[in-house]
Design a protein around this motif. Structure first.
Motif, short mmCIF file in Angstrom:
data_model
loop_
_atom_site.label_atom_id
_atom_site.label_comp_id
_atom_site.label_asym_id
_atom_site.label_seq_id
_atom_site.Cartn_x
_atom_site.Cartn_y
_atom_site.Cartn_z
N PHE A 7 0.85 -1.21 0.00
CA PHE A 7 0.00 0.00 0.00
C PHE A 7 0.88 1.24 0.00
CE2 PHE A 7 -2.17 -3.51 1.86
CZ PHE A 7 -3.45 -3.44 1.34
N LYS A 13 1.99 -5.85 -6.25
CA LYS A 13 0.98 -4.92 -6.78
C LYS A 13 0.65 -3.90 -5.70
CE LYS A 13 -3.61 -5.07 -8.76
NZ LYS A 13 -4.35 -4.66 -7.58
N ASN A 14 0.40 -2.70 -6.12
CA ASN A 14 0.26 -1.60 -5.18
C ASN A 14 -1.16 -1.08 -5.04
OD1 ASN A 14 2.53 -0.56 -3.94
ND2 ASN A 14 1.83 1.47 -4.59
N GLU A 15 -1.60 -0.83 -3.82
CA GLU A 15 -2.92 -0.23 -3.58
C GLU A 15 -2.72 1.11 -2.87
OE1 GLU A 15 -5.94 -1.25 -4.37
OE2 GLU A 15 -5.28 -3.14 -5.28
N TYR A 19 -9.29 0.33 3.18
CA TYR A 19 -8.37 -0.48 3.98
C TYR A 19 -8.08 0.24 5.30
CZ TYR A 19 -7.80 -2.63 -0.59
OH TYR A 19 -8.04 -3.22 -1.79
#
Ligand SMILES: O=C(O)CCC(=O)C(=O)O
Length: 754
Positions: free
Chosen positions: A513, A524-526, A532
């Motif tokens: 994140f 993979k990036n959030e 969240y």
């Protein structure tokens, strides 16, 4: 099956691997002279019952090397019942795909072999997928999967050796281990092969009649049909022989195996060719007793009998001038059918799916972290997703319904001091000559800070949580439950795909994140979004903790990245460092769930003072705790006034003069001294802060959880070091929670707002 007498002698093949027209070889095969040939007498047709056990009195002097036709004639003379075609068959079987050269770059389209008639029941596109799925093959490096006494599976791949044979029902291949590769990649043997645990296990399997699963890689050159997948399971085989040969004049061991269930044709039999003669279709193999070792061996080569006992000094006694590569496997040996105790497979080739059963933790057990075989297409599906398994080839899905696991099930409540605010018992260990420590109580945490000698300004702080910390609203207990209820996108991301063995996966699940974090695993990036909440809470809490720990004059700024890691039972994070150039000097981790052991040790190159591969002196100041510290430090100090170039010249002799490098550290004691200098037990709610770039430069850490656990690690990543294309679309939002620890300071039962 070619029986027209035009069969080629081994070695003369068309590009497709199909034997071509015969010509008598100039390099002639060996047959015992006629006096001994008489003993080649067939006794009955039972393929199991030993035939005549004649005593071969060694090779008479003055023997001649017969031509291929003479070999055929001699066999016929000795065994009039034997079809001439058999010998040709032998040549054909033996030649196989000898001239096909397959490399990692050979695409299935370029593979000249015919398609197989069927399809494997189990296959994989990566060695990691295969080994994480199949109970009978979990060997990530070696071609044999055994525990030293029992062998479960074999894998062969790549270039085979002369006389290796991959038929429809019988296999011959060499035992692995102890080969050296020359500059052209050709494997040779420089000394006699010794009985390694794998060979001993196969010997035992022959004696005990224990079946073995065989797996073929796509590049197995003797496989007679095209292999569509990187790895394909061939099936259960009976190991029947371990015998001796020689390569480069040195003893080697080889195996023979038979397919177990031959009612159906092998799926890998090539299309467009006559089926091979079945096992048991040939006369019995010839057997003789060796004059030297007095043991009975079967005749393995058409050209004549030689002892094949692995302990015999005269084994594989090929006459001088004879090229052993011209020996042809005798079909009586190759295609014999061995009586076998077992009539069923020890376990199914397609393992059962893990199921919930009566266990509430079934979804996070070791079994649940393994792969499953897709019920749609047979591929091995690794456990990549937190929520279950998904086949990327045919879309088939499977999951074990998760249940929220209470904390009491993952931690031992006896490890917490009931009367002292519920602090955990501390099990930290450190090497006093390298580490100094201090303790304090802050915000209901018991804080142990460890300083590493020689790394000025660096420290590891362990904030040990008490009950109040754990039970804080939105604190560790709530987070542990929420991380189980919400899918935050945890998955196992590909580490690499470099060795031609397909993708590799890390041991644990992760989700990233904020800023992208590309160290080791491209995750993979959030963004830090309201979706969240737990991640935002963790970021804010860790930023607050780092503010407390890092000296004010160093100006710590808030973290802009969180890596969430999830560990099923038995998963772990191996030794690594967070030492990238784009990382800020502070890294903080919040532990949730089962306890974990975190260890710190000096990196191998700094400890031994030399790079692993080339064993060149490392260009960094030696630090206390490394091997030969005093001498290395003195030498280092002495060259500091020199230019970089001159320093390098001086250092080139250090490997020898200062005994640098792992190979120089010959004594076991010295090797073992490369161990952890700090060991912490991280419990639910604890925070660890590592501060100072030099820790990451000189040291590495590993974390081994003792059960189901999450870790939320915060870092600061400099956006300037990220490629513009990799930057998040929206800039990373600042922390809006602004956690300040005030709840922890409030008196018991007190209201934080008062
Ligand atoms: O505490 C953990 O599980 C591992 C944290 C860590 O070492 C990392 O994320 O680099």
């Amino acid at each position: 099956m070619p029986t027209d007498g035009n069969q080629a002698y081994a070695g003369e093949v068309q590009p497709t691997g199909v034997p071509t027209k015969s010509s008598a070889p100039t390099d002639l095969p060996y047959l015992p002279p006629s006096s001994s040939r008489k003993s080649l007498k067939r006794k009955g047709t039972s393929l199991v019952k030993p035939s005549a056990k004649k005593r071969f009195t060694g090779r008479p002097s003055g023997h001649v090397l017969p031509s291929f036709d003479e070999v055929v004639q001699a066999i016929q003379d000795a065994d009039p019942g034997l079809d001439v075609g058999l010998v040709h068959t032998a040549a054909s079987l033996h030649v196989g795909n000898r001239d096909i050269v397959l490399s990692k770059d050979t695409s299935p389209e370029d593979d000249p072999r015919p398609e197989p008639i069927g399809h494997p029941a189990v296959w994989a596109t990566s060695r990691c997928h295969l080994c994480s799925t199949l109970p009978y093959f979990q060997s990530y490096k070696s071609g044999i999967y055994s525990n030293g006494t029992a062998v479960y599976g074999f894998m062969f791949d790549g270039e085979n050796m002369p006389r290796d044979y991959v038929g429809a029902d019988a296999l011959i291949f060499r035992a692995g281990g102890g080969w050296t590769e020359d500059e052209n990649g050709v494997r040779t043997r420089n000394e006699d092969q010794t009985l390694n645990p794998g060979i001993i296990a196969v010997q035992l399997a022959v004696q005990e009649q224990t079946p073995i699963v065989i797996i073929s890689g796509r590049l197995t050159s003797k496989m007679q049909s095209k292999m569509k997948y990187l790895y394909s399971v061939l099936g259960w085989f009976k190991p029947t022989h371990v015998f001796a040969e020689k390569a480069n004049g040195k003893k080697v061991f080889r195996y023979r195996l038979e397919r177990m269930f031959t009612e159906e044709q092998s799926w890998w039999a090539p299309t467009g060719r006559d089926p091979e003669p079945p096992l048991g279709s040939q006369p019995a193999p010839i057997e003789k007793t060796c004059a030297v070792c007095e043991k009975v061996s079967q005749q393995i080569y058409v050209q004549g009998w030689m002892c094949s006992n692995i302990d015999c000094t005269s084994a594989f006694d090929v006459p001088a001038g004879q090229n052993p590569d011209d020996l042809i496997l005798d079909p009586r040996f190759l295609l014999q059918k061995t009586e076998w105790l077992h009539s069923t497979t020890p376990e199914p080739l397609v393992p059962n799916l893990p199921s919930a059963g009566s266990k509430s933790v079934a979804h996070i057990t070791r079994n649940a972290s393994r792969g499953v075989v897709c019920r749609g297409c047979g591929c091995c599906i690794p456990r990549k997703l937190w929520k279950g398994w998904e086949c990327s080839h045919c879309g088939w899905e499977y999951s074990i319904p998760p249940q929220v696991i209470p904390l009491g099930d993952v931690q031992d409540d006896n490890q917490f001091h009931e009367d002292d605010g519920g602090y955990a018992r501390s099990y930290s260990k450190c090497t006093d000559s390298v580490i100094s420590r201090e303790f304090s109580l802050q915000y209901n945490y018991r804080v142990a800070t460890y300083h590493i000698n020689g790394l000025s300004g660096c420290f590891v702080s362990h904030l040990i949580a008490n009950r109040k910390v754990r039970e804080e609203p939105n604190g560790p207990n709530d987070m542990f439950a929420q991380l189980q209820e919400q899918d935050i996108g945890l998955r196992r991301h590909t580490i690499s795909d470099k060795k031609g063995e397909g993708e590799s996966l890390p041991n644990h699940f992760s989700a990233n994140f904020g800023m992208p974090y590309k160290y080791v695993i491209a995750t993979k990036n959030e963004p830090f979004s309201d979706d969240y909440g737990i991640i935002n809470q963790a970021r804010s809490r860790l930023t607050w903790a780092a503010h407390q720990a890092v000296p004010k004059n160093e100006g710590f700024t808030e973290f802009n990245e969180i890596l969430a890691c999830g560990y099923f039972e038995t998963q772990k994070m191996k030794y690594h460092s967070d030492g990238e150039d784009d990382l800020g000097p502070t890294v903080a981790t919040l532990s949730l769930g089962a306890p974990a052991t975190m260890k710190f040790r000096m990196k191998s190159n700094h400890f031994y003072g030399a790079t692993k591969a080339a064993e060149k002196a490392v260009q960094s100041e030696p630090k206390p705790g490394c091997l030969n510290y005093e001498a290395r430090k003195q030498a280092w100090d002495e060259i500091q006034h020199l230019s970089k170039k001159n320093q390098g010249e001086q250092m080139s002799s250090w490997t020898k003069t200062l005994g640098l490098g792992k190979s120089q550290a010959k004594s076991t004691a010295k090797r073992e001294s490369h161990s952890a200098v700090l060991q912490l037990t991280l419990r639910h709610g604890d925070i660890v802060i590592m501060h100072g770039g030099a820790i990451q430069h000189y040291y590495e850490h590993e974390v081994v959880p003792d059960g189901f656990r999450f870790a939320l690690t915060a870092r600061t990543i400099d956006p300037k070091t990220i490629n513009s294309g990799d930057l998040p679309v929206e800039s990373v939002k600042p922390d809006h929670i602004k956690y300040d620890g005030s709840y922890l300071l409030a008196p018991p039962g007190g209201d934080i707002s008062t």
